[in-house]
Design a protein around this motif. Structure first.
Motif, mmCIF file in Angstrom:
data_model
loop_
_atom_site.group_PDB
_atom_site.id
_atom_site.type_symbol
_atom_site.label_atom_id
_atom_site.label_comp_id
_atom_site.label_asym_id
_atom_site.label_seq_id
_atom_site.Cartn_x
_atom_site.Cartn_y
_atom_site.Cartn_z
ATOM 1 N N ASP A 23 0.841 -1.144 -0.179
ATOM 2 C CA ASP A 23 0.154 0.061 0.022
ATOM 3 C C ASP A 23 1.020 1.280 0.027
ATOM 4 O OD1 ASP A 23 -2.302 -1.444 -0.007
ATOM 5 O OD2 ASP A 23 -2.579 -1.459 2.228
ATOM 6 N N GLU A 24 1.890 1.182 0.537
ATOM 7 C CA GLU A 24 3.071 2.349 0.939
ATOM 8 C C GLU A 24 3.592 2.573 -0.381
ATOM 9 O OE1 GLU A 24 3.029 -0.211 3.087
ATOM 10 O OE2 GLU A 24 1.992 0.735 4.700
ATOM 11 N N GLU A 25 3.882 1.611 -1.325
ATOM 12 C CA GLU A 25 4.417 1.834 -2.602
ATOM 13 C C GLU A 25 3.599 2.122 -3.419
ATOM 14 O OE1 GLU A 25 7.817 -1.637 -2.527
ATOM 15 O OE2 GLU A 25 5.869 -2.396 -2.870
ATOM 16 N N ARG A 26 2.317 1.741 -3.285
ATOM 17 C CA ARG A 26 1.269 2.273 -4.380
ATOM 18 C C ARG A 26 1.092 3.752 -3.915
ATOM 19 N NH1 ARG A 26 -0.304 -2.532 -4.293
ATOM 20 N NH2 ARG A 26 -2.051 -2.917 -2.776
ATOM 21 N N ALA A 27 0.919 4.158 -2.871
ATOM 22 C CA ALA A 27 0.703 5.413 -2.360
ATOM 23 C C ALA A 27 1.902 6.376 -3.118
ATOM 24 C CB ALA A 27 0.706 5.764 -0.983
ATOM 25 N N ALA A 28 3.202 6.082 -2.949
ATOM 26 C CA ALA A 28 4.160 6.736 -3.490
ATOM 27 C C ALA A 28 4.327 6.971 -4.783
ATOM 28 C CB ALA A 28 5.603 5.955 -2.983
ATOM 29 N N MET A 29 3.605 6.007 -5.674
ATOM 30 C CA MET A 29 3.544 6.042 -7.035
ATOM 31 C C MET A 29 2.625 7.009 -7.238
ATOM 32 S SD MET A 29 4.170 2.064 -8.686
ATOM 33 C CE MET A 29 3.430 1.023 -7.267
ATOM 34 N N LYS A 30 1.588 7.039 -6.547
ATOM 35 C CA LYS A 30 0.383 8.206 -6.699
ATOM 36 C C LYS A 30 0.743 9.324 -6.452
ATOM 37 C CE LYS A 30 -3.573 4.975 -5.794
ATOM 38 N NZ LYS A 30 -4.578 4.573 -4.959
ATOM 39 N N ASP A 31 1.772 9.637 -5.503
ATOM 40 C CA ASP A 31 2.054 10.780 -4.989
ATOM 41 C C ASP A 31 3.192 11.322 -6.192
ATOM 42 O OD1 ASP A 31 1.232 11.199 -2.473
ATOM 43 O OD2 ASP A 31 3.095 10.120 -1.462
ATOM 44 N N ARG A 32 3.835 10.600 -6.941
ATOM 45 C CA ARG A 32 4.763 10.903 -8.137
ATOM 46 C C ARG A 32 3.871 11.484 -9.201
ATOM 47 N NH1 ARG A 32 8.363 13.597 -10.001
ATOM 48 N NH2 ARG A 32 9.571 13.166 -11.620
ATOM 49 N N VAL A 33 2.788 10.609 -9.373
ATOM 50 C CA VAL A 33 2.023 11.176 -10.572
ATOM 51 C C VAL A 33 1.337 12.483 -10.301
ATOM 52 C CG1 VAL A 33 -0.325 10.622 -11.523
ATOM 53 C CG2 VAL A 33 1.086 8.664 -11.281
ATOM 54 N N GLN A 34 0.818 12.723 -8.937
ATOM 55 C CA GLN A 34 0.276 13.786 -8.428
ATOM 56 C C GLN A 34 1.593 15.175 -8.711
ATOM 57 O OE1 GLN A 34 -2.664 14.478 -7.834
ATOM 58 N NE2 GLN A 34 -2.286 16.535 -7.582
ATOM 59 N N GLU A 35 2.831 14.768 -8.372
ATOM 60 C CA GLU A 35 3.627 15.721 -8.372
ATOM 61 C C GLU A 35 3.927 16.193 -9.721
ATOM 62 O OE1 GLU A 35 5.947 13.426 -4.627
ATOM 63 O OE2 GLU A 35 6.820 13.524 -6.886
ATOM 64 N N GLN A 36 3.902 15.224 -10.730
ATOM 65 C CA GLN A 36 4.077 15.505 -12.093
ATOM 66 C C GLN A 36 2.779 16.366 -12.704
ATOM 67 O OE1 GLN A 36 4.698 11.457 -13.282
ATOM 68 N NE2 GLN A 36 6.849 11.881 -13.885
ATOM 69 N N LYS A 37 1.605 16.144 -12.349
ATOM 70 C CA LYS A 37 0.598 17.028 -12.786
ATOM 71 C C LYS A 37 0.729 18.251 -12.378
ATOM 72 C CE LYS A 37 -2.931 13.120 -13.070
ATOM 73 N NZ LYS A 37 -4.127 12.591 -12.430
ATOM 74 N N VAL A 38 1.173 18.408 -10.777
ATOM 75 C CA VAL A 38 1.100 19.927 -10.331
ATOM 76 C C VAL A 38 2.379 20.428 -10.984
ATOM 77 C CG1 VAL A 38 2.235 21.215 -8.312
ATOM 78 C CG2 VAL A 38 0.420 19.460 -7.948
ATOM 79 N N SER A 39 3.476 19.873 -11.339
ATOM 80 C CA SER A 39 4.637 20.435 -11.922
ATOM 81 C C SER A 39 4.093 20.917 -13.756
ATOM 82 C CB SER A 39 5.723 19.471 -12.166
ATOM 83 O OG SER A 39 6.585 19.718 -13.119
ATOM 84 N N ALA A 40 3.387 20.091 -14.129
ATOM 85 C CA ALA A 40 2.863 20.423 -15.619
ATOM 86 C C ALA A 40 1.944 21.462 -15.411
ATOM 87 C CB ALA A 40 2.317 19.106 -16.001
#
Length: 158
Positions: A23-40
């Protein structure tokens, strides 16, 4: 009579979900996707202060022990190597040079480990012979530890 073909949907619908990630790894991957969206959304001319405020907000969310380590580590890195840019990376405070992550702080709570870590990426110039450490466990920061971190981060960006 013609044989009826099964649709692709019906044949793939029986696949089981891959359960290899925690669950923690999936949460980290979701965090990364969100970071990329914010950056874009912010665009290429995004203010450095925005990224730093994101890092400080993430540190503020941490449990007290990790928060204390994260705040001190952030201050030490910013003071010793101002060329590094703070930003989030998989939901962790990280520090980049020319857009590439050099080091990051992983709280113990992130993956439910017993200690926080300061990790270095392959962009860090810490090579020493045929084998060298790329992550360091942190339980507290003494003046000697901070001096060692300063030396490591400076070497990493050299």
């Amino acid at each position: 009579m013609k044989d009826k073909q099964k649709s692709a949907k019906s044949t793939t619908g029986t696949r089981k979900r891959y359960e290899g990630f925690t669950d923690e790894e999936r949460a980290a991957m979701k965090d990364r996707v969100q970071e990329q969206k914010v950056s874009a959304r912010r665009g290429p001319r995004a203010d450095q202060a925005d990224a730093e405020s994101d890092v400080l907000a993430k540190i503020a969310e941490m449990p007290e022990t990790d928060r204390t380590l994260g705040e001190r580590l952030h201050a030490v890195i910013k003071a010793s190597v101002p060329a590094l840019s703070p930003r989030l990376w998989y939901g962790m405070p990280a520090y980049a040079k020319n857009g590439k992550i050099v080091c990051h702080f992983q709280s113990a709570q992130k993956f439910k480990t017993r200690y926080a870590t300061l990790g270095f990426s392959d962009e860090a110039h810490l090579d020493e012979g045929a084998m060298w450490p790329t992550a360091f466990a942190l339980t507290k920061l003494t003046a000697a530890d901070e001096a060692r971190i300063v030396a490591l981060v400076k070497k990493a960006v050299s």
